[in-house]
Design an enzyme around this catalytic site. Structure first.
Site, PDB file in Angstrom:
ATOM      1  N   CYS A 177       1.688   0.446  -8.853  1.00  0.00           N
ATOM      2  CA  CYS A 177       2.711   1.050  -7.989  1.00  0.00           C
ATOM      3  C   CYS A 177       4.038   1.274  -8.700  1.00  0.00           C
ATOM      4  CB  CYS A 177       2.928   0.198  -6.744  1.00  0.00           C
ATOM      5  SG  CYS A 177       3.443  -1.499  -7.094  1.00  0.00           S
ATOM      6  N   GLY A 202       0.825  -1.204   0.000  1.00  0.00           N
ATOM      7  CA  GLY A 202       0.000   0.000   0.000  1.00  0.00           C
ATOM      8  C   GLY A 202       0.855   1.249   0.000  1.00  0.00           C
ATOM      9  N   GLY A 246       1.936   2.382   5.738  1.00  0.00           N
ATOM     10  CA  GLY A 246       3.106   1.562   6.007  1.00  0.00           C
ATOM     11  C   GLY A 246       3.764   1.913   7.329  1.00  0.00           C
ATOM     12  N   GLU A 295       5.644  -3.199   0.983  1.00  0.00           N
ATOM     13  CA  GLU A 295       5.669  -2.921  -0.455  1.00  0.00           C
ATOM     14  C   GLU A 295       4.894  -1.625  -0.670  1.00  0.00           C
ATOM     15  OE1 GLU A 295       7.479  -4.472  -2.447  1.00  0.00           O
ATOM     16  OE2 GLU A 295       7.983  -6.235  -1.253  1.00  0.00           O
TER      17      GLU A 295
END
Length: 511
Positions: A244, A188, A193, A210
């Protein structure tokens, strides 16, 4: 709170039963997961269509194909991955057994992302199962159809106690993070995070994060612009820019900016036709909140192409921005949408300097016919991953670790790297109770002579032939010590001859 405790507690009890440590059990679970994906393909594609407007072929290639590939690799390689790995020994341990034993961590938590809601849950799940862990699965609540499907399907095919699924939003995830896990993998944004990492720190739980960031794409003047722009267009606008590792912005010389725009426009027509909105291959923004956020990034920008939007269907056309200022709003955050800013730089030196002034990105791309230039960018910048003369493709090579660095993430997975992420690499040394004379070097009382011998055994470097002579010498010395009372004078002479022979070689001259 009690529900989360019960779910995690049940998973830990199932793990402690020991059944998931068996390679046969792990293989059976992986085969069951493969069966689920194959048998429920239509349902998975329908959920992805409902959540993100993905067409069948696109959804299969983006979300299902990678899962099947990862499963095939894990099932094929698991016996070798899980086998003890022998390590090199030194002179003091040459008779011992030394190896690394991969062991499961315990109960792990996987928190998935909404942009690829199926594959970004399944790929780490495969690695965690292969490594022998119990896994609590938390799919993203934003793609509610896919989350509901995962919650329904997994218990039908996998061990329900070892692999529970938790659905819900922020309250459920918050309660889940209060529990103790042995590893957490989160996909995310960096804001969440940091929350995940803070919660994990309370239990000293390791994490794999990630995340994302603004992944740059530098286009050198010396390259095939048509090919470069086709590949960039594919990577930028797939999944409506909600990837991403999509190229976030382009850096190029001012002299080729207009050519880049024209080539991207031509490619967009090739991919999606005259009416992008009606193309079955063009997705939608996931919800209205993100739709409004992306439109806000266009304020005050020079739109060279696109810009059309429809809030009712969360449609934003593929958009190109030119002459973008580095200080503009669109350059402050990860775009995560179908908007491609182009910034001009005079040369590769300026591009490298621009990239290095910002947070380390998740990916970095360079297009050039000059491989020395590509290698220079690699050596003078930092990023989670890198692809030269293409975009995104490093993600699909399972032998490469996928992950970020700095603000773009911690840790990596994919293929064997997933297995290693979810394993503890246990150091094992097995000795016997013989040859005690060799161990006297480490026992009190200490002496300079013992230090000198320790330096010899631990610091001297030998080639294979010399090692053979050392072994011969050691055997002679040990034999002398064992039987010295009976053959003292003869063995002393033999030991002296061995030492003299070794000294003649020159590699023991320091003594």
């Amino acid at each position: 709170m009690e529900r989360m405790q019960q779910i995690v507690g049940q998973a830990r009890a199932a793990f402690n039963s020991g059944r998931c440590r068996s390679l046969g059990f792990r293989m059976q679970q992986l085969k069951a997961l493969e069966q689920m994906v194959q048998e429920k393909e239509k349902e998975i594609l329908a959920a992805l269509k409902a959540d993100l407007h993905k067409s069948g072929p696109t959804a299969f290639s983006h979300e299902i194909l990678g899962v099947l590939k990862e499963l095939a690799l894990a099932m094929d390689k698991l016996p070798s991955w899980a086998a003890p790995q022998p390590v090199k020994r030194d002179l003091l341990t040459m008779r011992d057994e030394a190896y690394i034993c991969p062991e499961p961590l315990g109960v792990v938590l996987i928190i998935g992302a909404w942009n690829y809601p199926f594959v970004l849950v399944m790929q780490p799940l495969i690695g965690a199962i292969a490594a022998g862990n119990a896994v609590v699965v938390k799919p993203s609540e934003i793609c509610e159809n896919t989350a509901r499907l995962v919650s329904d399907l997994l218990p039908q095919y996998l061990d329900q106690e070892l692999y529970p699924v938790v659905t819900g939003g922020v309250p459920e995830t918050t309660e889940l993070l209060k529990q103790r896990f042995d590893h957490i993998l989160y996909t995310g944004n960096s804001t969440v995070g940091k929350i995940v990492m803070a919660a994990a720190a309370k239990h000293l739980t390791p994490v794999t994060l990630e995340l994302g960031g603004k992944s740059p794409c530098y286009i050198d003047k010396d390259c095939d612009l048509a090919v470069a722009c086709r590949r960039i267009t594919w990577g930028k606008y797939m999944n409506c820019g909600q990837t991403c590792i999509a190229p976030d912005y382009i850096l190029c010389d001012p002299s080729i900016q207009s050519k880049v725009v024209e080539n991207i426009k031509a490619t967009l027509q090739e991919f999606y036709g005259e009416d992008v909105k009606s193309s079955p291959d063009y997705e939608r923004i996931v919800n209205k909140r993100h739709f409004k956020r992306i439109l806000g990034l266009l304020d005050g920008q020079k739109i060279a192409h696109g810009g059309e939007a429809d809030e009712a269907s969360c449609f934003i056309a593929p958009t190109i921005l030119t002459d973008v200022s580095p200080e503009s709003k669109v350059m402050e955050e990860e775009i995560f949408g179908p908007v491609l800013p182009i910034l001009t730089v005079k040369n590769v030196d300026e591009a490298i300097e621009f990239i290095n002034r910002r947070e380390k990105p998740l990916a970095l791309y360079v297009f050039s016919n000059n491989k020395k230039l590509i290698k220079r960018v690699i050596s003078e910048t930092f990023s989670g991953g890198f692809t030269g003369n293409d975009v995104i493709m490093h993600f699909f090579l399972s032998t490469l670790p996928f992950g970020g660095v700095g603000n773009s993430g911690i840790g990596a997975y994919h293929g064997k790297h997933s297995f290693e992420t979810f394993s503890h690499h246990r150091a094992c040394l097995i000795r016997d109770l013989k040859m005690e004379v060799m161990h006297k070097l480490r026992y009190p009382p200490g002496s300079q002579k013992k230090v000198d011998w320790a330096k010899f055994f631990l610091l001297k470097r030998f080639n294979k032939g010399q090692i053979g002579l050392v072994i011969l010498a050691l055997l002679g010395i040990v034999a002398a010590v064992v039987t010295i009372k009976n053959h003292q004078s003869v063995l002393k002479r033999k030991a002296l001859l061995i030492v003299l022979a070794v000294q003649r070689l020159g590699w023991l001259s320091v003594w």
